[in-house]
Design a protein around this motif. Structure first.
Motif, PDB file in Angstrom:
ATOM      1  N   ALA A 146       0.948  -1.034  -0.147  1.00 37.31           N
ATOM      2  CA  ALA A 146       0.288  -0.489   0.093  1.00 37.31           C
ATOM      3  C   ALA A 146       1.030   1.255  -0.386  1.00 37.31           C
ATOM      4  N   GLU A 147       1.972   1.240   1.169  1.00 36.35           N
ATOM      5  CA  GLU A 147       2.907   2.194   0.883  1.00 36.35           C
ATOM      6  C   GLU A 147       3.207   2.915  -0.777  1.00 36.35           C
ATOM      7  N   PHE A 152       3.406   6.921   0.185  1.00 36.88           N
ATOM      8  CA  PHE A 152       3.409   7.223   1.499  1.00 36.88           C
ATOM      9  C   PHE A 152       2.631   5.754   2.553  1.00 36.88           C
ATOM     10  N   PRO A 153       2.754   6.017   4.184  1.00 40.00           N
ATOM     11  CA  PRO A 153       2.876   5.101   4.618  1.00 40.00           C
ATOM     12  C   PRO A 153       1.514   5.114   5.269  1.00 40.00           C
ATOM     13  N   PRO A 154       0.624   4.088   4.822  1.00 41.92           N
ATOM     14  CA  PRO A 154      -1.032   3.946   5.044  1.00 41.92           C
ATOM     15  C   PRO A 154      -1.269   4.865   6.716  1.00 41.92           C
ATOM     16  N   LYS A 160      -7.518   8.537   4.057  1.00 37.58           N
ATOM     17  CA  LYS A 160      -6.729   8.626   2.766  1.00 37.58           C
ATOM     18  C   LYS A 160      -6.444   7.931   1.636  1.00 37.58           C
ATOM     19  N   ALA A 161      -5.674   7.220   2.903  1.00 36.63           N
ATOM     20  CA  ALA A 161      -4.813   5.634   1.708  1.00 36.63           C
ATOM     21  C   ALA A 161      -6.236   4.510   1.832  1.00 36.63           C
ATOM     22  N   SER A 176      -2.302  -5.822   8.578  1.00 30.78           N
ATOM     23  CA  SER A 176      -1.260  -5.001   9.180  1.00 30.78           C
ATOM     24  C   SER A 176      -0.366  -3.942   9.393  1.00 30.78           C
ATOM     25  N   ILE A 177      -1.737  -3.270   9.371  1.00 31.95           N
ATOM     26  CA  ILE A 177      -1.070  -1.790  10.235  1.00 31.95           C
ATOM     27  C   ILE A 177      -0.836  -1.939  11.745  1.00 31.95           C
TER      28      ILE A 177
END
Length: 260
Positions: A146-147, A152-154, A160-161, A176-177
């Motif tokens: 995703a990043e 940008f880091p989710p 927003k991500a 897995s955040i």
């Protein structure tokens, strides 16, 4: 006695000899979740528990022909992709899947490993964005992928991500955040515009290989059985809790013990 609905999940993914990832892991998850698995191979990976020795791509024409042979005669209730190692393979698969948009399509974009190292070319990633994601019902990137897709880091702005990744027209789950003692999978259901977190306590795992494949295939199975997206993910998350915290094969550990 009425038989339980067994959804047919068709996989387009790579073969991995350890049995913990790729088509091998997919088939195990689908079977355990009550589905029927069939597959077209995209590549054959040669690896042991410490290194990848080689990745051998199959010809695009053969990959597409394998898939068409099943889809045009048997049919699928959900289609799930795994490793698609080249731009040409991604484009060939996308051209095929454009003919099967009447069933859920789950795209598990294998573009970055858990350490954040890029696994496919920039051209292949562009093909994912331009060709495959617009066909998807759901995409399932891990937080590293995703990043990479977002820039940008989710975890910096998860809402927003999720909305940004859904701009291709698909629902999204970011896996897995890290949030303290928990790892959280975030689902954004594009249809009802709902964000749902699925937190789970961190576990000390000696082998993470194939956990993303297993979750995505479990979701695909429940979609194939006719459940809505929210229910499919919820049931898949429950299966992952059992899979990770219950009895499980630890290939690397077993081999290390044997070699002592």
């Amino acid at each position: 006695m009425e038989k339980e609905n067994t959804g047919k999940v068709f996989l387009i993914a790579g073969s991995e000899p350890l049995g913990s990832a790729g088509v091998q892991a997919d088939i195990k998850a689908i079977t355990r979740c009550g589905g029927w698995a069939a597959a077209a191979l995209t590549c054959i990976v040669d690896e042991d528990t410490s290194q990848i020795k080689g990745i051998h791509h199959l010809p695009v024409e053969l990959i597409v022909s394998q898939a068409e042979s099943f889809l045009s005669t048997v049919g699928a209730d959900c289609i799930k992709t795994g490793v698609l190692p080249t731009k040409e393979i991604i484009e060939g698969v996308a051209d095929l899947l454009a003919n099967y948009r009447d069933v859920p399509i789950l795209i598990d974009p294998v573009i970055v490993n858990f350490a954040g190292e890029q696994l496919v070319s920039n051209e292949a990633i562009d093909a994912y964005k331009e060709k495959l994601f617009p066909l998807a019902t759901l995409i399932t990137p891990n937080f590293r992928e995703a990043e990479f897709l977002l820039g940008f880091p989710p975890q910096q702005d998860i809402e927003k991500a999720l909305h940004t990744l859904s701009n291709w027209g698909c629902s999204v789950i970011i896996k897995s955040i890290c949030e303290g003692k928990y790892l959280v999978d975030y689902l954004y259901d594009k249809q009802n515009q709902q964000i749902t977190p699925f937190p789970k306590k961190k576990l000390e795992l000696t082998d993470r290989n194939g956990t993303g494949d297993t979750l995505a295939s479990s979701i695909a199975t429940h979609l194939a059985k006719g459940t809505d997206l929210q229910t499919a993910v919820s049931r898949a998350e429950a299966y992952m809790h059992y899979f990770l915290s219950g009895p499980r094969y630890y290939i690397s550990s077993a081999i290390q013990q044997k070699n002592k």
